[in-house]
Write a protein that holds these residues in place. Structure first.
Motif, PDB file in Angstrom:
ATOM      1  N   GLU A  52       0.920  -1.283  -0.028  1.00  0.00           N
ATOM      2  CA  GLU A  52       0.205  -0.034   0.023  1.00  0.00           C
ATOM      3  C   GLU A  52       0.823   1.217  -0.143  1.00  0.00           C
ATOM      4  OE1 GLU A  52      -3.787   1.907   2.833  1.00  0.00           O
ATOM      5  OE2 GLU A  52      -3.146  -0.281   2.743  1.00  0.00           O
ATOM      6  N   ASP A  53       0.613   2.121  -0.894  1.00  0.00           N
ATOM      7  CA  ASP A  53       1.261   3.396  -1.008  1.00  0.00           C
ATOM      8  C   ASP A  53       0.634   4.293   0.420  1.00  0.00           C
ATOM      9  OD1 ASP A  53       2.007   5.994  -1.474  1.00  0.00           O
ATOM     10  OD2 ASP A  53       1.059   6.523  -3.093  1.00  0.00           O
ATOM     11  N   PRO A  54       1.612   4.589   1.264  1.00  0.00           N
ATOM     12  CA  PRO A  54       1.024   5.251   2.721  1.00  0.00           C
ATOM     13  C   PRO A  54       0.884   6.654   2.290  1.00  0.00           C
ATOM     14  CG  PRO A  54       3.375   4.958   2.604  1.00  0.00           C
ATOM     15  CD  PRO A  54       3.089   4.393   1.281  1.00  0.00           C
ATOM     16  N   ARG A  55       0.167   7.025   1.153  1.00  0.00           N
ATOM     17  CA  ARG A  55      -0.009   8.351   0.913  1.00  0.00           C
ATOM     18  C   ARG A  55      -1.245   8.982   1.714  1.00  0.00           C
ATOM     19  NH1 ARG A  55      -4.605   9.029  -2.877  1.00  0.00           N
ATOM     20  NH2 ARG A  55      -5.630   7.079  -3.134  1.00  0.00           N
ATOM     21  N   ILE A  56      -1.183  10.358   2.081  1.00  0.00           N
ATOM     22  CA  ILE A  56      -1.945  11.342   2.729  1.00  0.00           C
ATOM     23  C   ILE A  56      -3.030  11.885   1.634  1.00  0.00           C
ATOM     24  CG2 ILE A  56      -2.403  13.184   4.322  1.00  0.00           C
ATOM     25  CD1 ILE A  56      -1.142  10.616   5.667  1.00  0.00           C
ATOM     26  N   VAL A  57      -4.378  11.683   1.888  1.00  0.00           N
ATOM     27  CA  VAL A  57      -5.254  12.364   1.040  1.00  0.00           C
ATOM     28  C   VAL A  57      -5.519  13.601   1.600  1.00  0.00           C
ATOM     29  CG1 VAL A  57      -7.487  12.207  -0.191  1.00  0.00           C
ATOM     30  CG2 VAL A  57      -6.311  10.011   0.217  1.00  0.00           C
ATOM     31  N   ASP A  58      -5.162  14.772   1.056  1.00  0.00           N
ATOM     32  CA  ASP A  58      -5.609  15.980   1.458  1.00  0.00           C
ATOM     33  C   ASP A  58      -7.012  16.456   1.648  1.00  0.00           C
ATOM     34  OD1 ASP A  58      -6.002  17.071  -0.878  1.00  0.00           O
ATOM     35  OD2 ASP A  58      -3.849  18.041  -0.899  1.00  0.00           O
ATOM     36  N   TRP A  59      -7.650  17.513   2.237  1.00  0.00           N
ATOM     37  CA  TRP A  59      -9.128  17.531   2.200  1.00  0.00           C
ATOM     38  C   TRP A  59      -9.594  18.151   0.630  1.00  0.00           C
ATOM     39  CZ3 TRP A  59     -12.749  16.154   4.932  1.00  0.00           C
ATOM     40  CH2 TRP A  59     -14.039  16.941   4.942  1.00  0.00           C
ATOM     41  N   PRO A  60      -8.904  18.667   0.023  1.00  0.00           N
ATOM     42  CA  PRO A  60      -9.424  19.055  -1.095  1.00  0.00           C
ATOM     43  C   PRO A  60      -9.604  17.915  -2.370  1.00  0.00           C
ATOM     44  CG  PRO A  60      -7.838  20.713  -0.686  1.00  0.00           C
ATOM     45  CD  PRO A  60      -7.750  19.884   0.313  1.00  0.00           C
ATOM     46  N   THR A  73     -21.725  12.873  -8.077  1.00  0.00           N
ATOM     47  CA  THR A  73     -22.331  13.580  -9.187  1.00  0.00           C
ATOM     48  C   THR A  73     -22.258  12.690 -10.286  1.00  0.00           C
ATOM     49  OG1 THR A  73     -21.287  15.611  -8.452  1.00  0.00           O
ATOM     50  CG2 THR A  73     -21.860  15.694 -10.559  1.00  0.00           C
ATOM     51  N   ALA A  74     -21.456  11.586 -10.474  1.00  0.00           N
ATOM     52  CA  ALA A  74     -21.484  10.604 -11.649  1.00  0.00           C
ATOM     53  C   ALA A  74     -22.707   9.675 -11.244  1.00  0.00           C
ATOM     54  CB  ALA A  74     -20.174   9.843 -11.392  1.00  0.00           C
ATOM     55  N   PHE A  75     -23.178   9.482 -10.115  1.00  0.00           N
ATOM     56  CA  PHE A  75     -24.456   8.650  -9.820  1.00  0.00           C
ATOM     57  C   PHE A  75     -25.652   9.518 -10.074  1.00  0.00           C
ATOM     58  CE2 PHE A  75     -27.902   7.836  -7.172  1.00  0.00           C
ATOM     59  CZ  PHE A  75     -28.248   6.665  -7.454  1.00  0.00           C
ATOM     60  N   ALA A 103      -9.829  14.910  -1.052  1.00  0.00           N
ATOM     61  CA  ALA A 103     -11.204  13.905  -0.569  1.00  0.00           C
ATOM     62  C   ALA A 103     -12.484  14.560  -0.954  1.00  0.00           C
ATOM     63  CB  ALA A 103     -11.043  13.967   0.953  1.00  0.00           C
ATOM     64  N   GLU A 104     -12.593  15.834  -0.923  1.00  0.00           N
ATOM     65  CA  GLU A 104     -13.841  16.427  -1.461  1.00  0.00           C
ATOM     66  C   GLU A 104     -13.945  16.131  -2.738  1.00  0.00           C
ATOM     67  OE1 GLU A 104     -15.645  21.013  -1.953  1.00  0.00           O
ATOM     68  OE2 GLU A 104     -13.959  20.582  -0.586  1.00  0.00           O
ATOM     69  N   LYS A 105     -13.106  16.325  -3.776  1.00  0.00           N
ATOM     70  CA  LYS A 105     -13.418  16.131  -4.965  1.00  0.00           C
ATOM     71  C   LYS A 105     -13.774  14.576  -5.318  1.00  0.00           C
ATOM     72  CE  LYS A 105     -10.974  16.710  -9.844  1.00  0.00           C
ATOM     73  NZ  LYS A 105     -11.913  15.475 -10.129  1.00  0.00           N
ATOM     74  N   GLY A 156     -23.470   5.550  -0.461  1.00  0.00           N
ATOM     75  CA  GLY A 156     -22.582   6.837  -0.907  1.00  0.00           C
ATOM     76  C   GLY A 156     -20.880   6.340  -0.873  1.00  0.00           C
ATOM     77  N   GLU A 157     -20.820   5.372   0.397  1.00  0.00           N
ATOM     78  CA  GLU A 157     -19.266   4.648   0.331  1.00  0.00           C
ATOM     79  C   GLU A 157     -19.080   3.805  -0.744  1.00  0.00           C
ATOM     80  OE1 GLU A 157     -17.796   3.086   4.115  1.00  0.00           O
ATOM     81  OE2 GLU A 157     -19.588   3.373   4.920  1.00  0.00           O
ATOM     82  N   MET A 158     -19.995   3.002  -1.366  1.00  0.00           N
ATOM     83  CA  MET A 158     -19.852   2.303  -2.348  1.00  0.00           C
ATOM     84  C   MET A 158     -19.858   2.898  -3.782  1.00  0.00           C
ATOM     85  SD  MET A 158     -19.672  -0.994  -3.256  1.00  0.00           S
ATOM     86  CE  MET A 158     -20.516  -2.071  -2.206  1.00  0.00           C
ATOM     87  N   LEU A 159     -20.570   4.002  -4.112  1.00  0.00           N
ATOM     88  CA  LEU A 159     -20.242   4.766  -5.104  1.00  0.00           C
ATOM     89  C   LEU A 159     -18.770   5.357  -5.163  1.00  0.00           C
ATOM     90  CD1 LEU A 159     -23.538   7.066  -5.228  1.00  0.00           C
ATOM     91  CD2 LEU A 159     -22.992   5.009  -6.593  1.00  0.00           C
ATOM     92  N   THR A 160     -18.344   5.816  -3.827  1.00  0.00           N
ATOM     93  CA  THR A 160     -16.829   6.363  -4.098  1.00  0.00           C
ATOM     94  C   THR A 160     -16.172   5.257  -4.239  1.00  0.00           C
ATOM     95  OG1 THR A 160     -17.784   7.939  -2.386  1.00  0.00           O
ATOM     96  CG2 THR A 160     -15.394   7.721  -2.344  1.00  0.00           C
ATOM     97  N   PHE A 161     -16.198   4.129  -3.494  1.00  0.00           N
ATOM     98  CA  PHE A 161     -15.398   2.915  -3.668  1.00  0.00           C
ATOM     99  C   PHE A 161     -15.141   2.663  -5.376  1.00  0.00           C
ATOM    100  CE2 PHE A 161     -15.059  -1.613  -4.227  1.00  0.00           C
ATOM    101  CZ  PHE A 161     -13.771  -1.690  -3.788  1.00  0.00           C
TER     102      PHE A 161
END
Length: 606
Positions: free
Chosen positions: A319-327, A338-340, A329-331, A431-436
């Protein structure tokens, strides 16, 4: 009595850093501008007068009302609920932002006491409603379509009819509720005030739980051992809270004649006991093909002979131990919503730009995450403890789903908008499933796909397997408490009895893990809440399968389901999709999606 929101996620958030971007904070001024706001005093004064006049106008007279009179009575009661809800939402949300602040705690407690005192004279309303003969109420509902709209509320209230006490005792119970809330506050304040020292750094519970997902195994172990140390040092306090809460519940249940400790939860969830038991049995039967099988895979990936509890939520080696910044995550979440359906994106947008989310981890802030609907003429507020892991993005997607659901259901009005817990998890898990799925579609390599799949399986195991194990623990705890006081060792033993069974043979359990029941807020705030997570996950998995098969008009049906709020039973809501939660095979369908993901992960090993 109006209930406060509370942290509802099993907090195992991912690791983070301070470089997360501009994390939003709540703007509570849509409720009130402050403790001394003139509007707040106005509403408290109005509430006191409105409750008194309601009691004067209607107590002892409900049986005499015609359809129009009963409708006016219901509408006045609804308005009282709305104003009380607004006041307590403001008090509760401010408190959860800083639970260690004595002023905020006092303000919330004082507001709760005032509202309890104001609303005690209203206890007669449900009592008298339950005394109306069925044919009399049916006649009134048939005469007035606006009144008939409230039939689901009458049905819900009248479901409690067999368990109703005398008018005097019901008022006593109402008043006594403030004392029960004090134990919940004691739990919250104790948890929020705990300090953990790991590698020379002192932190709160969120930061320490966060270490359990650290890439460095030594840090994970240090975090787990410090959690065990501090929980152990405070275990007598937590045992006292659990003993008292369970005994109070046993006394109330006994007086009401409730068949089991779970009966009250099933009634409030509007779900039949046999449906919950079918879910529970299906999940327990599936432990070997779900959690046992997955954790055996993970053990191999981590290169371990045996896994310890601090490895359960460890990131994978690839796993890439990257940090997802807030902007970012929002996008990610907004793009998926929106795609749904573009309407879903529009509904989600104000949460990000209007002060409806409080995202940062702060000292004294309540752990976990929640979406609180407040009242139907304001809007929901979402609380997170965002630390920047992909898992935290999923929590954002989850709580935002709650928020969108609450916005859509608000059109039902104060009494009908509230969704039972079993259905309240629908939009959040969807919502989780859509994002996943959006993230999975955008995976750039087999390794990235593997990491995403494994992360989703872990979340599903935490949501389904872990929560059903929690449910079994609670069932055992409440049953055992009926036979007498439980020592900390007694509770520890009950906890461990469900852990090995649910997690499987890949694990060893360190000394001290037996106290990890102590920090789970659901057990104290809302007994038997936890099965709603598994219910919601199984329901959404079945629902998503219908969507993935290209069901015509799915989006419209989905929006209609969310807009219904608490106005329909789960059978009515699922019927348009050809689904039925009372069919035992329904749960196997949901669980097979998790099993299918594990199949794919195993195939990647070949």
């Amino acid at each position: 009595m109006f209930q406060l929101p509370f942290p509802v996620r099993d907090a195992n958030a991912g690791g983070g850093s301070k470089d997360l971007g501009n994390l939003p904070e709540w703007d509570l001024s849509d409720l009130y501008t402050g403790e001394d706001a003139p509007e707040l005093k106005r509403d408290l004064d109005w509430l006191e007068q409105a409750c008194a006049s309601f009691a004067a106008d209607y107590e002892g007279k409900l049986a005499e009302l015609d359809a129009g009179g009963l409708l006016e009575c219901v509408l006045r009661n609804e308005k009282i609920n709305q104003i009380a809800g607004r006041i307590m939402s403001f008090a509760g949300l401010r408190y959860y932002q800083l639970t260690t602040d004595a002023g905020r705690a006092k303000f919330m407690s004082d507001a709760q006491e005032k509202i309890t005192n104001f609303t005690t004279p209203l206890v007669f309303f449900t009592l008298e409603l339950n005394k109306l003969p069925d044919d009399h109420l049916d006649t009134l509902l048939n005469k007035n379509a606006d009144l008939a709209r409230y039939k689901p509320i009458f049905d819900r209230i009248r479901a409690m009819k067999p368990y109703q006490l005398s008018d005097e005792l019901e008022k006593f119970m109402h008043d006594l509720g403030v004392v029960g809330d004090a134990w919940e506050r004691m739990f919250d304040e104790t948890i929020a005030g705990l300090e953990f020292e790991v590698n020379g750094e002192v932190m709160g519970i969120e930061g320490t739980l966060n270490l359990l997902t650290d890439p460095d195994r030594a840090n994970r172990e240090a975090g787990a051992r410090e959690l065990a140390e501090v929980f152990g040092a405070n275990v007598k306090t937590f045992a006292r809270v659990h003993n008292t809460q369970a005994k109070e519940k046993e006394i109330i249940d006994r007086w009401r004649g409730m068949e089991t400790a779970q009966t009250g939860r099933h009634l409030s969830n509007q779900v039949e006991p046999e449906v919950v038991e079918a879910l529970r049995d299906a999940v327990v039967k599936a432990y070997p093909k779900l959690s046992h099988r997955y954790y055996e895979l993970k053990r191999k990936w981590l290169g371990l002979d045996v896994m310890q509890v601090w490895d359960r939520n460890a990131p994978l080696p690839m796993e890439d131990p990257r940090i997802v910044d807030w902007p970012t995550a929002e996008k990610m979440v907004m793009d998926a919503y929106t795609a749904f359906d573009p309407r879903m994106g529009e509904l989600a947008k104000p949460f990000f730009n209007s002060g409806w989310i409080d995202a940062g981890v702060k000292p004294g802030k309540a752990p976990g995450a929640f979406a609180h609907p407040t009242v139907t003429d304001v809007h929901p507020y979402v609380m997170l403890n965002y630390l920047g892991k992909p898992r935290d993005v999923m929590t954002l997607a989850h709580e935002l789903g709650h928020g969108v659901h609450q916005v859509l259901a608000a059109g039902q009005g104060e009494m009908l908008s509230s969704t039972p817990l079993t259905l309240a998890e629908t939009a959040s898990v969807f919502g989780e499933m859509l994002t996943f799925r959006k993230m999975l579609d955008n995976a750039k390599s087999q390794t990235e796909r593997k990491v995403l799949l494994a992360g989703k399986v872990e979340d599903m195991i935490n949501t389904v397997v872990r929560q059903i194990a929690f449910y079994d623990f609670e069932c055992k705890l409440h049953a055992a408490r009926r036979n007498g006081e439980l020592t900390p060792d007694d509770i520890n033993a009950l906890w461990m009895s469900v852990q090995a069974e649910s997690l499987g043979p890949a694990f060893e359990f360190m000394d001290g893990y037996e106290t990890f029941w102590a920090y789970i807020p659901h057990f104290v705030h809302s007994p038997f809440y936890v099965y709603a997570y598994a219910f919601g996950d199984g329901l959404v998995n079945a629902l998503y399968a219908v969507y993935a098969e290209g069901e015509e008009g799915f989006e419209e049906k989905y929006f209609d389901m969310l807009k219904a709020g608490g106005s329909k039973h789960h059978k009515e809501l699922l019927a348009p999709f050809g689904l039925d939660a009372s069919d035992p095979a329904f749960w196997d369908k949901g669980l097979s999606m998790i099993s299918g993901f594990i199949d794919e992960l195993e195939a990647m090993e070949d």
